[in-house]
Design a protein around this motif. Structure first.
Motif, PDB file in Angstrom:
ATOM      1  N   LEU A  94       0.628  -1.011   0.262  1.00 52.14           N
ATOM      2  CA  LEU A  94      -0.111  -0.210   0.098  1.00 52.14           C
ATOM      3  C   LEU A  94       0.653   1.566  -0.181  1.00 52.14           C
ATOM      4  N   LYS A  95       1.940   1.340   0.675  1.00 50.40           N
ATOM      5  CA  LYS A  95       2.788   2.032   0.427  1.00 50.40           C
ATOM      6  C   LYS A  95       3.695   2.824  -0.938  1.00 50.40           C
ATOM      7  N   GLN A  96       4.004   2.003  -1.384  1.00 48.78           N
ATOM      8  CA  GLN A  96       4.020   1.664  -2.907  1.00 48.78           C
ATOM      9  C   GLN A  96       3.110   2.973  -3.954  1.00 48.78           C
ATOM     10  N   THR A  97       3.103   4.069  -3.514  1.00 47.68           N
ATOM     11  CA  THR A  97       2.543   5.230  -4.309  1.00 47.68           C
ATOM     12  C   THR A  97       3.903   6.439  -4.337  1.00 47.68           C
ATOM     13  N   VAL A  98       3.972   7.100  -5.551  1.00 44.83           N
ATOM     14  CA  VAL A  98       4.443   7.824  -6.055  1.00 44.83           C
ATOM     15  C   VAL A  98       5.501   8.139  -5.070  1.00 44.83           C
ATOM     16  N   ASP A  99       4.618   9.452  -4.893  1.00 46.84           N
ATOM     17  CA  ASP A  99       4.840  10.168  -3.076  1.00 46.84           C
ATOM     18  C   ASP A  99       6.249   9.666  -2.529  1.00 46.84           C
ATOM     19  N   ALA A 100       6.374   8.122  -2.346  1.00 46.40           N
ATOM     20  CA  ALA A 100       6.477   7.328  -1.247  1.00 46.40           C
ATOM     21  C   ALA A 100       8.495   7.563  -1.618  1.00 46.40           C
ATOM     22  N   LEU A 101       9.032   8.255  -1.202  1.00 47.30           N
ATOM     23  CA  LEU A 101      10.465   8.899  -1.198  1.00 47.30           C
ATOM     24  C   LEU A 101      10.443   7.240  -0.608  1.00 47.30           C
ATOM     25  N   GLU A 102      10.375   6.396   0.336  1.00 44.18           N
ATOM     26  CA  GLU A 102      11.492   5.727   1.118  1.00 44.18           C
ATOM     27  C   GLU A 102      11.641   4.550  -0.547  1.00 44.18           C
ATOM     28  N   GLN A 103      10.632   4.234  -1.753  1.00 45.67           N
ATOM     29  CA  GLN A 103      11.003   3.551  -2.648  1.00 45.67           C
ATOM     30  C   GLN A 103      12.087   4.168  -3.737  1.00 45.67           C
ATOM     31  N   TYR A 104      12.581   5.540  -3.229  1.00 45.90           N
ATOM     32  CA  TYR A 104      13.830   6.364  -3.546  1.00 45.90           C
ATOM     33  C   TYR A 104      15.296   5.635  -3.259  1.00 45.90           C
ATOM     34  N   VAL A 105      15.013   5.600  -2.081  1.00 47.59           N
ATOM     35  CA  VAL A 105      16.440   5.849  -1.093  1.00 47.59           C
ATOM     36  C   VAL A 105      16.936   4.421  -0.759  1.00 47.59           C
ATOM     37  N   THR A 106      17.808   4.559  -0.389  1.00 46.77           N
ATOM     38  CA  THR A 106      18.707   3.189   0.634  1.00 46.77           C
ATOM     39  C   THR A 106      18.123   2.608   1.492  1.00 46.77           C
ATOM     40  N   VAL A 107      17.374   1.411   1.318  1.00 48.69           N
ATOM     41  CA  VAL A 107      16.975   0.904   2.412  1.00 48.69           C
ATOM     42  C   VAL A 107      17.431   0.336   3.387  1.00 48.69           C
TER      43      VAL A 107
ATOM     44  N   ASN B 114      21.218   8.459 -13.645  1.00 52.43           N
ATOM     45  CA  ASN B 114      20.258   7.617 -12.920  1.00 52.43           C
ATOM     46  C   ASN B 114      19.071   8.389 -11.680  1.00 52.43           C
ATOM     47  N   ALA B 115      19.837   9.999 -11.908  1.00 49.70           N
ATOM     48  CA  ALA B 115      19.516  11.334 -11.403  1.00 49.70           C
ATOM     49  C   ALA B 115      17.633  11.600 -11.627  1.00 49.70           C
ATOM     50  N   GLY B 116      16.835  12.202 -10.663  1.00 50.17           N
ATOM     51  CA  GLY B 116      15.760  12.334 -11.058  1.00 50.17           C
ATOM     52  C   GLY B 116      14.649  14.212 -10.262  1.00 50.17           C
ATOM     53  N   THR B 117      13.751  14.282 -10.537  1.00 50.15           N
ATOM     54  CA  THR B 117      13.868  15.697 -10.559  1.00 50.15           C
ATOM     55  C   THR B 117      12.541  15.010  -8.869  1.00 50.15           C
ATOM     56  N   TYR B 118      12.518  15.881  -7.943  1.00 46.74           N
ATOM     57  CA  TYR B 118      11.619  15.978  -6.988  1.00 46.74           C
ATOM     58  C   TYR B 118      11.224  16.951  -5.947  1.00 46.74           C
ATOM     59  N   THR B 119       9.813  17.334  -6.466  1.00 48.08           N
ATOM     60  CA  THR B 119       8.884  18.891  -6.250  1.00 48.08           C
ATOM     61  C   THR B 119       7.621  18.506  -5.965  1.00 48.08           C
ATOM     62  N   ASN B 120       7.104  19.609  -5.212  1.00 47.59           N
ATOM     63  CA  ASN B 120       5.895  20.302  -4.562  1.00 47.59           C
ATOM     64  C   ASN B 120       4.996  20.247  -6.330  1.00 47.59           C
TER      65      ASN B 120
ATOM     66  N   VAL C 291      10.020  12.296 -13.052  1.00 44.45           N
ATOM     67  CA  VAL C 291      10.023  13.704 -11.831  1.00 44.45           C
ATOM     68  C   VAL C 291       8.885  13.342 -10.976  1.00 44.45           C
ATOM     69  N   VAL C 292       9.424  13.289  -9.773  1.00 48.37           N
ATOM     70  CA  VAL C 292       8.290  13.113  -8.463  1.00 48.37           C
ATOM     71  C   VAL C 292       7.372  14.169  -8.261  1.00 48.37           C
ATOM     72  N   VAL C 293       6.295  14.240  -8.194  1.00 48.38           N
ATOM     73  CA  VAL C 293       5.565  15.299  -7.239  1.00 48.38           C
ATOM     74  C   VAL C 293       5.205  14.525  -5.870  1.00 48.38           C
ATOM     75  N   LEU C 294       4.997  16.044  -4.925  1.00 49.87           N
ATOM     76  CA  LEU C 294       5.281  15.119  -3.832  1.00 49.87           C
ATOM     77  C   LEU C 294       3.810  16.893  -3.054  1.00 49.87           C
ATOM     78  N   SER C 295       2.748  16.139  -2.005  1.00 49.35           N
ATOM     79  CA  SER C 295       2.276  17.156  -2.021  1.00 49.35           C
ATOM     80  C   SER C 295       2.656  18.120  -1.360  1.00 49.35           C
ATOM     81  N   ASN C 296       2.342  19.650  -1.263  1.00 47.46           N
ATOM     82  CA  ASN C 296       2.845  20.869  -1.126  1.00 47.46           C
ATOM     83  C   ASN C 296       2.515  20.957   0.692  1.00 47.46           C
TER      84      ASN C 296
END
Length: 403
Positions: free
Chosen positions: A144-157, A276-282, A318-323
């Motif tokens: 359920l956490k694997q939505t586009v705006d879950a930053l956990e999936q983009y970092v090293t865990v 392998n970079a991306g842009t993270y914004t709101n 481009v990864v979009v997070l809520s304001n």
């Protein structure tokens, strides 16, 4: 290890004896005598001392096992263990878990199953109490956490088994080329891979929600669905906040406009990182980009052929997070708003140490439960987030006039 198991058994015996004294007094509707109270206090004191000793021994054991494991060395799964079906013991625990969550009285057999499972999962009793979330529910929460705006999936865990310790990981270093040498000449130092030790200290994060007693009278499947959705939402919000907190500590780089993002990809970031970079914004930042066009009048944001719901900027996702999650900075006096743009490879920049032990507990008497005829559910998860490589990410900002 045998010594730790013996200490656990001794501690459990002390706690049980203290419970017996307390239950006997309650059953006879009286206070404990002075001798009983003294004996009760001694049992709890000895149990607390053993608990501290167990935790020290387990921490030392875990750290010793982990000291020489590099972060970027993958864990090798055990195919035989993966192919084993769910054991009867886990099924028994899940049934007991739902009965406990619903506030039902547990049989002695169910209590034994819960204690055994929790001790096996946590390496000892949990000082915060509660019940370890069963594996299949933890899996559902992760999905359920694997939505586009879950930053956990983009970092090293990095999963860890202790509340504190360290990991060794390779860091980027200047590339040293081969050198021209004559026949039989000695070779110079070519430079070795560089490693860095990262320590972690797991922190506890908790929250609670109220559930109607009508819900708890529903089927286990419906309870699972409701609780899993709530836990996933809170866990995602918590980890996003921790990751953004680490990023927010970075120096902010002003971008004149969207060309600053392109320069970050082309110049500021190492090519190996930029790949392998991306842009993270709101939402504000995305709306700004969505209104931009290139010199030929084409939209700056282009569809991602591999993911219809995602857009690309200069060929990067481009990864979009809520304001509400990643806020813009508003200067009402100057009439400007500053949009955040995090550009880089978060897997190289951030590491999340995951204790992988979520626990829950319920009450019908504490808080406002009794007054509102509800059951309160408390959840606790444990993690730590660290900056791995600050040169792998640029925290840019674009200021626009909004007045």
């Amino acid at each position: 290890m045998d010594e730790i198991l013996q200490m656990r058994q001794d501690r459990a015996e002390m706690v049980n004896k203290a419970k017996e004294l307390n239950e006997a007094a309650k059953k006879e509707k009286r206070n404990m005598t002075d001798d009983e109270q003294k004996e009760f206090d001694n049992y709890l004191k000895d149990a607390a001392e053993l608990k501290n000793k167990i935790e020290r021994e387990e921490t030392l054991l875990g750290v010793s096992n982990e000291l020489d494991q590099p972060l970027n060395t993958p864990n090798k799964p055990n195919p035989q263990a993966q192919n084993q079906p769910k054991t009867e013991e886990n099924k028994e625990y899940k049934n007991a878990f739902f009965n406990a969550i619903a506030g039902k009285s547990l049989s002695d057999e169910e209590k034994t199953v819960i204690n055994k499972f929790n001790n096996a999962m946590s390496g000892g009793s949990d000082p915060d109490g509660g019940f370890t979330v069963p594996d299949d529910i933890s899996t559902r929460i992760g999905e359920l956490k694997q939505t586009v705006d879950a930053l956990e999936q983009y970092v090293t865990v990095e999963p860890v088994n202790t509340d504190s310790g360290a990991r060794t990981l390779e860091v980027r270093a200047d590339s040293t080329p081969f050198i021209n040498v004559a026949e039989a000449a000695a070779l110079g130092d070519m430079g070795n891979p560089q490693f860095q030790r990262f320590t972690y200290a797991i922190q506890k994060y908790a929250g609670f929600m109220s559930m109607s007693n009508e819900l708890l009278a529903d089927t286990a499947e419906n309870i699972t669905k409701y609780v899993s959705q709530w836990l996933a939402k809170k866990s995602k919000a918590t980890r996003n906040s921790l990751i953004l907190g680490v990023l927010d500590a970075l120096a902010k780089v002003p971008f004149a406009d969207y060309s600053g993002i392109k320069k970050a990809y082309n110049v500021d970031l190492d090519p190996a990182i930029s790949e392998n970079a991306g842009t993270y914004t709101n939402q504000d930042g995305y709306n700004y980009l969505d209104q931009q066009e290139d010199a030929d009048g084409r939209p700056l944001l282009q569809p991602d052929p591999t993911s219809p719901t995602r857009k690309l900027l200069f060929g990067k996702p481009v990864v979009v997070l809520s304001n509400k999650t990643l806020a813009s900075t508003v200067d009402a006096t100057a009439g400007t708003t500053t949009y955040p743009f995090v550009v880089g490879d978060l897997k190289e920049a951030i590491v999340l140490f995951d204790r992988k032990k979520m626990s829950v507990d319920t009450t019908k008497e504490g808080g406002n439960s009794w007054r509102n005829d509800t059951t309160e559910l408390r959840a606790i998860e444990r993690e730590d987030v660290k900056l791995r490589d600050g040169e792998s990410v640029i925290y840019g900002q674009i200021e626009v006039t909004t007045a």
